[in-house]
Every structure is written in C-alpha cells, then in structure tokens.
Design an enzyme around this catalytic site. Structure first.
Site, mmCIF file in Angstrom:
data_model
loop_
_atom_site.group_PDB
_atom_site.id
_atom_site.type_symbol
_atom_site.label_atom_id
_atom_site.label_comp_id
_atom_site.label_asym_id
_atom_site.label_seq_id
_atom_site.Cartn_x
_atom_site.Cartn_y
_atom_site.Cartn_z
ATOM 1 N N LYS A 81 29.824 -23.964 55.294
ATOM 2 C CA LYS A 81 29.391 -25.351 55.108
ATOM 3 C C LYS A 81 30.539 -26.284 55.495
ATOM 4 O O LYS A 81 31.701 -25.996 55.194
ATOM 5 C CB LYS A 81 28.996 -25.553 53.632
ATOM 6 C CG LYS A 81 28.390 -26.917 53.311
ATOM 7 C CD LYS A 81 27.987 -26.997 51.834
ATOM 8 C CE LYS A 81 27.323 -28.309 51.482
ATOM 9 N NZ LYS A 81 26.944 -28.390 50.047
ATOM 10 N N SER A 156 22.092 -29.752 49.038
ATOM 11 C CA SER A 156 22.772 -30.285 50.201
ATOM 12 C C SER A 156 23.206 -29.216 51.212
ATOM 13 O O SER A 156 23.472 -29.551 52.358
ATOM 14 C CB SER A 156 24.001 -31.077 49.753
ATOM 15 O OG SER A 156 24.967 -30.208 49.183
ATOM 16 N N SER A 180 22.846 -27.505 44.876
ATOM 17 C CA SER A 180 22.964 -27.538 46.343
ATOM 18 C C SER A 180 23.090 -26.178 47.022
ATOM 19 O O SER A 180 23.064 -26.110 48.251
ATOM 20 C CB SER A 180 24.151 -28.409 46.751
ATOM 21 O OG SER A 180 23.819 -29.765 46.620
#
Lengths: 489, 98
Positions: A81, A156, A180
C-alpha cells in the site's frame, strides 16, 4: 505452468520453488503479465516496479538453486500500500501533497519482508492518507472491484485487496485504522488481518491516527497469513508502541480444530442494519463452527452503537495533529508564489489535500479546539474505554467473536460519495476493533446472489492472533466451498 | 439547524492553516453540522467516573540507551526539499524587508 502461476498462494509457490517445478523469476514474470493484462481495468497499482522485481527474482532464483532460500517467503511477489515508506519508487499516500516523494528509508515491515526474500512488485492505490472506505478518495485513480468493475473494492486499502483478489500478486500489505484492511478484504474476497495494536511495528507507516493505525496483510488463505505474520510481527526499537510480546510460530496455529473454542455472537451486530443476505451468509458460517465442535453463545457489546461517533472524533483529532507536518518546508508539495511562510503553509495544504482529508482535518481541529475539547474529545476517550471494556467482558465468556465484516457487499462507485456520514457508517462492524486495540480477521464466507463476496469477521483477545488463524484455517477447511476466480481477465 | 456557523468554519480553518474558498466554507458548514450532530449521540452516555482511554497499551515510558545511532546525512535529508541551498531548507522571507 508459467501461464497461471500468478494464481498460486505463497506457500504453493515456495513448494514449487523447492521442488524445482518453477522459479521466482517465472512467478514474478507471471504476475507482471497478469498486472499488464488486468490492471488497466482494475487500477490497483499506482506504480509497478518491473525491472526491480525482475532483478530481485533472479537473485532469489540463485538462492533457491543453491538450496539456501532466505525463508518461506523467498521469491514471493508482494505488493505494498502506498502509505508504507519504501526506498524504491515513490511513497505518496495517493495524495497530491506527497506526489514525487521518495522515502530515504524502508518501513520496518518492508525491511523485514525484503530480508525474508519477498519481492515487491509495486505500490498500491488507496484513499488519500487512508481516509475512506471505497478508495474513491485517491488523488490518482479509482480502483475497481475485480468481481464487478462497477463496484468499489472497499477501502482504504482497496488497491491491496483488489490486487490479491485479482491474482496480481500473492500477498499485499495494507493498513487498518477503522477497518481499512478487513472491509476491502471482505468486498474483494480475500483474507485480511488487522493485528493487535502493537503486534506489528508502525515505523515507516505514514501516520493517520496513531492510536488506531496497524499494518496488516492481505492473502489468499490463512496459511499465507501465518507466514507473513511470522515475518512482520514483533518489537521494533523504531516504534515505541510496538509491543515487547514474544512472537509465536503462527504456522503452528494452522490446525483444523475448534472443538475447544467458544464462539461469541454479539447481539448488537445482528440488527436491521445488517442486510438479510449478509445475515444468512454469517449464520451459515456460524453453523460451520458449530458443526466443527465449537460452542456458540450470545454475547453483548452494549456500547456498539457509539463506536462510529467515538471513532470519528478520535481519528480526526489524531489526523489533524499528524497531518500538520505537511507544511511544504522539508518535503511534499509547496504552493508556488507564496508571499510569506504563513501564506505558504495555507496554500500548500489547501492545494495539496483532497476534500475528505480537509474535512477530517477540520473536524479534528474543531473537536480539539478550546471550548469543545471536553465535549467531544474527552467524552470520546471515556466512551472508548467503555467500548474496550465491552470486549474485555465478552472475552471472559468466549474465545473468539464472529460478526459480519461489513453490513453490505461492495457498493457501486459513486453511491456514497455525496454523503460523508453514510460512507462512515459502512465501517460499523470494524471500527470498535481498532478502538479496543484487539485483532480482527476477515475471511470470505460466500458470494451473494449478485456475485459479490461476503466477509466473516473473526475477533480475538489482544495478541490472540494464533486463535484467529486457527479459527480461520478451520473455517477454510470445513466451509465446503471456494469462492473461485473473479471474472476479471 | 446548523450546529456550526460559517464563522466557526473560518475560525477552525485558520487554526488548521487551510484557506477555504466560499463554496468549500458553505459545504463544510452543512457537512460538519451533520457529522457533529451525529456525534452528539455520545451525550446519551453516562461516563461519570470513567477514566479516559488515552492509549491502547499499558505502557508508559519506553527507554533506550543514550547512544548515538545512525541518522540521515544532509544530502539525503534535503533530497525531497521543495527548495534548498544544499545546506538548509529555504522558505519565503519571514521578516519584512526594511
């Protein structure tokens, strides 16, 4: 075999490397081909490190050929990420304010994975600064759900979830502040774990809400989850909040046996807010545990209803403090033509941050401001103590808690962007877990009639990751179905 | 009823070092009022006698030995600077020119 190598799990890849059936170079090139084939539609990656990955894979080939791999993840293609600092490539949190930022160091989790021989193939899309539940707040692109390109992947960490679900790489890392990791894992149909607060070092994770943030993996199964946790867990001198708690060998927890476990079902989670179809999926999953010998009881988490309010006070307050550092002085975006330092701060932030980030900074600044601190922030911290106490009490009666991960399957792109509060409420089942600091894992528990994955959330006691992995592994072995491949190709 | 006013939004934006245009101010009055009203739910809760939870872990001070460790060299530290002279970060003039 190179053709579909990208579908394999990390443990399957390593078995194949060991027996000489394939090599890391072949696996990495298979994943790069897969990314090439699907990512223009999926948009999970914001940066692909092709040359770097190919070089790393050759070095890994040599180690396997000599019979001396660095560990059980050597040569496994992974994705990161974009909130994790990497010396390779850029680290931008998918924000304009960090566009072009090059980290001078690797996050501890990245360093540990590199030392274990894992091969990062690139950085993954996310809501800007991890603020969002759909990955629509990225300043770069909107990631699609591999099961239905009209739907969001969740967020997210939407890029991290979509990449694993679409077989672009075997393993990815994400971060989870209020769901997330777990919510996108549920939306995309992969396994996602938010470890106990302090289990994994946060050094090199760009901070959003420091008392809630945790890094965790996305994998295709529980076995791979154990392998990654073995590598990334444990105390790190660079993160004072990383806990000095011994790290067990998580692969020892991979036993299909829950006959000694008591499973709690929190009555507050099975209300009208939960869609009928999701409820049926969860009830079917609970039956699997029951049939495997687990004792199932009802538990109560009486303060559940306050969790979203508490969360959005605590997380925005912490975010407003953490994001103050992006001022255009030492790194990041600086607005041109500022006439003074003050003017430079204001313009750089206003031009650099997207609307959701600005909204949260505003809310956080408000709840911390003089006159409102007691009414909002202090009140929220007291309520947070009550939420944690609920879990402590519940875990006196049970070993794990089973809940839905999200109230609905993945929603359509644009469906919730008009109303921020409605978007916040998509996290109702995941948020309390971060407030309490306990571990939570999401595992696929079926497909809905509209062919979208549903997620079962398994919660455990602090540092109870072994029990979570055992429950997840058992469920995987006994559930009697596999999700199959998402239709993207 | 709007819970906060445009003046509140302007004041908070100043604290947060954000310059908002008129449209953003209008939008935030509505959105923040809506979200803060939702948060008022907490007032239902009796929290008397409850210690606020500042942190998850029961750790207070974490010490390390007071020894110098490796740190970034100047070139690396400056490599992301929007503006520098090779030794310092440069920012617009702070004091008025006399």
């Amino acid at each position: 075999m190179t053709g579909t190598l990208y579908r394999l799990t990390a443990h399957e890849l390593c078995d194949a490397y060991k027996s000489g059936k394939t090599t890391p170079s072949q696996a990495v090139s298979s994943c790069l081909d897969r990314i090439n084939a699907v990512d223009s539609k999926l948009k999970a990656f914001v940066d692909v490190w092709k040359d770097y990955a190919v070089d790393q894979a050759q070095a890994s080939d040599d180690r396997w050929a000599k019979g001396a791999p660095k560990g059980p993840l050597d040569g496994v293609p992974i994705g990161l990420k974009d909130v994790l600092c990497t010396k390779q490539g850029f680290t931008t949190c998918c924000s304009k304010i960090l566009r072009g930022y090059r980290s001078p160091f690797d996050a501890t989790v990245v360093e540990r994975l590199l030392n274990a021989g894992a091969i990062p193939v690139g950085k993954l899309n996310m809501d800007e600064f991890a603020m969002g539940s759909s990955t629509e707040n990225s300043s770069v692109q909107v990631t699609r759900n591999p099961w239905n390109l009209r739907c969001v992947p969740g967020g997210s960490s939407g890029g991290s979830a979509a990449a694993v679900a679409a077989d672009e790489c075997a393993i990815t890392l994400g971060s989870d502040t209020g769901g997330s990791i777990r919510q996108p894992a549920a939306c995309c149909g992969c396994v996602g774990l938010k470890p106990t607060y302090g289990r994994v070092s946060r050094y090199g994770l760009v901070a959003f809400a420091s008392s809630l943030d945790q890094i965790g993996p996305f994998t295709k199964d529980a076995h791979d989850m154990a392998l990654v946790m073995n590598v990334i867990s444990g105390r790190d001198p660079h993160d004072a909040t990383s806990a000095d708690v011994p790290v067990p060998d998580y692969t020892k927890a991979l036993r299909a046996d829950v006959s000694d476990l008591t499973v709690g079902l929190p009555k507050e989670y099975f209300t009208d807010a939960l869609g009928q179809e999701m409820r049926e999926k969860i009830e079917a999953a609970v039956k699997v545990f029951e049939k495997s010998g687990a004792k199932v009881i009802e538990v109560s988490l009486p303060h559940t209803d306050y969790a979203v309010a508490v969360y959005y006070i605590v997380c925005t307050a912490e975010a407003s403090a953490n994001l103050a550092r992006f001022d255009g002085v030492r790194y990041g975006y600086r607005a041109p033509n500022a006439v003074s330092v003050e003017d430079m701060y204001h313009r750089s932030k206003s031009e650099g941050y997207g609307p959701e980030v600005q909204r949260r900074i505003m809310l956080g600044t408000y709840v911390l401001s003089s006159g409102y601190y007691d009414a909002y922030y202090l009140k929220a911290q007291k309520a947070r103590a009550l939420i944690r106490r609920d879990f402590t009490n519940a875990f006196q009666k049970c070993d794990v808690i089973l809940t839905p991960t999200a109230p609905t399957p993945a929603f359509e792109i644009g469906a919730k962007t008009a109303d921020p509060l409605e978007m916040y409420l998509s996290d109702i089942y995941t948020i309390s877990v971060n407030l309490a600091g306990i571990p939570g894992l999401s595992i696929p528990c079926g497909l809905t009639a509209s062919k979208l994955p549903a997620g079962l959330q398994i919660l455990g006691k602090p540092f109870g990751e072994e029990t979570l992995l055992r429950a997840a592994y058992t469920y995987e072995q006994k559930r009697g179905f596999t999700l199959g491949q998402p239709p993207i190709s | 009823m709007a819970k906060i006013t445009k003046e509140d939004v302007e004041y908070v934006a100043g604290l947060a070092q954000l310059s908002l245009d008129e449209a953003a101010r209008e939008r935030l009055v509505g959105e923040m009022s809506n979200i803060l009203s939702y948060m008022d739910k907490l007032n239902e809760l009796d929290t008397s006698g409850i210690e606020p939870m500042m942190h998850v872990l029961d750790i207070s001070n974490v010490y390390r030995d007071d020894v110098v460790g490796p740190s970034l060299d100047r070139e690396t530290a400056l490599m992301n600077a929007p503006k520098s002279d090779g030794e310092y970060f440069l920012v617009p003039r702070i004091l008025d020119q006399e």
